[in-house]
Scaffold this motif. Structure first.
Motif: not given
Length: 106
Positions: A3-15, A63-68, A97-101
């Motif tokens: 989950w840590t990897y996934l959250i960081i990956a999502g944040l980097l998608e924003i970048v 994709t959700g982290i990246g989109a939002v 996203l919260v529901m998936f988690r």
């Protein structure tokens, strides 16, 4: 750790999405290089997360982290249009996203 990897990956998608916008269709060198670099790291972390998370969950959350996040960055830093409908749409994605988690079996 997945989950840590996934959250960081999502944040980097924003970048990388931000730098892609700044690259003006890959016509500017350094924003283009930054886009590709952050993409590679984001995809790499997503692949690590997928080792133990279901593909559907990992991809939707990424994709959700990246989109939002891209929506927020666009509004805050790029002065993109903000409307109640767009805010509601972003909140619905966030709720998903919260529901998936919270879903069992993760």
């Amino acid at each position: 750790m997945a989950w840590t990897y996934l959250i960081i990956a999502g944040l980097l998608e924003i970048v990388w999405a931000y730098f892609m916008k700044q690259s003006l269709g890959f016509t500017r060198l350094w924003p283009s290089v930054a886009t590709l670099g952050f993409m590679v790291v984001s995809f790499g972390l997503l692949s690590l997360a997928m080792k133990s998370l279901p593909m559907g969950t990992a991809y939707v959350v990424w994709t959700g982290i990246g989109a939002v996040g891209a929506f927020i960055v666009g509004v805050v830093f790029l002065q993109e249009h903000l409307s109640p409908m767009r805010v509601i749409a972003a909140l619905l994605v966030l709720a998903g996203l919260v529901m998936f988690r919270l879903a069992p079996g993760e």
